[in-house]
Design an enzyme around this catalytic site. Structure first.
Site, PDB file in Angstrom:
ATOM      1  CE  LYS A 123      37.115  56.288  54.311  1.00  0.00           C
ATOM      2  NZ  LYS A 123      35.921  55.705  55.003  1.00  0.00           N
ATOM      3  CD  GLN A 170      37.355  53.374  51.055  1.00  0.00           C
ATOM      4  OE1 GLN A 170      38.320  52.831  51.603  1.00  0.00           O
ATOM      5  NE2 GLN A 170      36.270  53.678  51.737  1.00  0.00           N
ATOM      6  CG  ASP A 214      34.427  62.276  54.032  1.00  0.00           C
ATOM      7  OD1 ASP A 214      35.644  62.070  53.888  1.00  0.00           O
ATOM      8  OD2 ASP A 214      33.561  61.671  53.385  1.00  0.00           O
ATOM      9  NE  ARG A 249      34.437  55.756  48.368  1.00  0.00           N
ATOM     10  CZ  ARG A 249      35.056  56.607  47.548  1.00  0.00           C
ATOM     11  NH1 ARG A 249      34.937  56.503  46.231  1.00  0.00           N
ATOM     12  NH2 ARG A 249      35.798  57.586  48.026  1.00  0.00           N
TER      13      ARG A 249
HETATM   14  O1  MRU Z   1      33.915  56.176  53.193  1.00  0.00           O
HETATM   15  P1  MRU Z   1      34.115  56.862  51.877  1.00  0.00           P
HETATM   16  O2  MRU Z   1      34.756  55.986  50.857  1.00  0.00           O
HETATM   17  O3  MRU Z   1      32.871  57.535  51.393  1.00  0.00           O
HETATM   18  O4  MRU Z   1      35.166  58.008  52.249  1.00  0.00           O
HETATM   19  C1  MRU Z   1      35.571  58.902  51.265  1.00  0.00           C
HETATM   20  C2  MRU Z   1      36.647  59.800  51.717  1.00  0.00           C
HETATM   21  O5  MRU Z   1      37.013  59.863  52.856  1.00  0.00           O
HETATM   22  C3  MRU Z   1      37.186  60.725  50.718  1.00  0.00           C
HETATM   23  O6  MRU Z   1      38.547  60.922  50.895  1.00  0.00           O
HETATM   24  C4  MRU Z   1      36.397  62.024  50.902  1.00  0.00           C
HETATM   25  O7  MRU Z   1      35.035  61.798  50.687  1.00  0.00           O
HETATM   26  C5  MRU Z   1      36.851  63.110  50.067  1.00  0.00           C
HETATM   27  S1  MRU Z   1      36.311  62.850  48.491  1.00  0.00           S
HETATM   28  C6  MRU Z   1      36.047  63.773  47.407  1.00  0.00           C
END
Ligand code: MRU
Length: 342
Positions: free
Chosen positions: A244, A192, A233, A44
């Site tokens: 997130k 996370q 993202d 992820r």
């Molecule tokens: O759902 P996830 O764990 O893939 O979400 C990840 C995030 O939101 C991170 O903060 C985002 O990808 C930035 S990471 C380099």
């Protein structure tokens, strides 16, 4: 710890769903296992999802059993479609699959395309490592000599092909000799921040304190946070940031308390095809992740659940965006910034 690596005819990656209690690895020669790993968050983080998907296409090509070129192309195109269907928000996934598709479309023989796909996947991985390093260097200049930083979700080595995005800023500032204390949000519902960020930062020797997501406002009121740094993202051309779920709350309270709010992301996270955050598709996750996350039921059976995985922070709340190209400040116009640069 190796987060992800190409092993010739298979891919090996750490299973993040087991962290921090177990450091175990998945090794597979089947791209469908990667499709499942991305969907179930075993792998992820926006940049890492893109890298994993690129290796998935290389695997699909390597494992094609046949000699007919057009069947080979169809097989790889199917793999690209399946990988693209895993998670809708992180644009790095589509950016990286587009690069793989271009390689596929330029090819003429099965053997040459197989080799070219592996090279492209390795290049995507290598470029991300380099982008993380540069984000860290540019971003560390924004960190005062002594500071307490709030971060959300996980943006470290576990989310990228290198040392991270927001987290690379934190660790680079620490390596430069700055005194950096970190508050890590636990990041509901999949934790996370608790499982991954706290674990990574402790391993890197940083001073990290874990808090629940709802504590940030009161810490800011007590003037215990100097700056916020988060990842992204997908960033729209106008600087709106999807990250997130919970990121927007932090941006609002940071503005209220006069705390700078920084976003760190490689240019592969910037989607210049969309004008604003309204056009960013927001992934909804299963109810189970909220009602019985980690195997223990914490809500009544049958309760209705709404679980968007991301929110969009308007550009007006973002103090600066740090990419591998530098520190971008408002007004953001990435369509122009990126086209001028390329
Ligand atoms: O759902 P996830 O764990 O893939 O979400 C990840 C995030 O939101 C991170 O903060 C985002 O990808 C930035 S990471 C380099």
């Amino acid at each position: 710890m190796t987060v992800i690596e190409w092993c010739g005819d298979s891919v090996r990656l750490i299973d993040q769903s087991k962290l921090p209690s177990e450091e175990s690895y998945i090794q597979t020669g089947d791209y469908r296992v990667l499709v499942d790993a991305i969907r179930s968050l075993k792998v992820r983080g926006a940049p890492l999802i893109g890298i994993a998907a690129a290796y998935g296409v290389a695997l699909a090509a390597a494992k094609f059993d046949g000699e007919e070129y057009y069947s080979f192309r169809d097989h790889c195109a199917t793999a690209i479609r399946e990988l693209a269907s895993t998670r809708p928000t992180a644009v790095n996934l589509f950016w990286s699959l587009e690069r793989m598709r271009n390689v596929l479309e330029r090819g003429t023989t099965i053997e040459s395309v197989r080799k070219a796909l592996v090279s492209e996947a390795l290049r995507i991985h290598h470029e991300d490592r380099e982008m993380c390093r540069r984000i860290g260097e540019y971003g560390a200049s924004l960190v005062p000599q002594r500071s307490t930083i709030l971060t959300h979700c996980n943006t470290g080595a576990l989310a990228t092909g290198g040392d991270g995005t927001a987290q690379s800023i934190i660790t680079t500032a620490h390596k430069m000799g700055k005194t950096v204390n970190v508050f890590a949000d636990e990041t509901r519902p999949l934790l996370q921040g608790a499982r991954l960020t706290a674990w990574e930062l402790m391993k890197a020797g940083l001073d990290v304190t874990l808090i629940t997501d709802s504590m940030a406002a009161s810490l800011m009121k007590q003037k215990r946070i100097d700056l916020v740094v988060v990842g992204a993202d997908r960033i729209a051309s106008n600087g709106d940031v999807a990250n997130k779920i919970g990121t927007y709350n932090i941006a609002v309270i940071a503005r209220h308390h006069g705390v700078p709010f920084y976003v760190a992301a490689p240019s592969s996270t910037i989607d210049i095809t969309i004008a604003s955050g309204d056009q960013i598709p927001i992934e909804e996750r299963s109810a189970q992740e909220v009602t019985e996350g980690f195997g223990r039921r914490t809500a009544p059976v049958g309760v209705r659940v709404y679980s968007p995985a991301f929110d969009v922070t308007p550009a007006s709340l973002v103090t600066a965006i740090v990419s591998e190209r530098g520190v971008h400040t408002p007004p953001y116009d990435f369509k122009k910034t990126i086209s001028d640069h390329d």
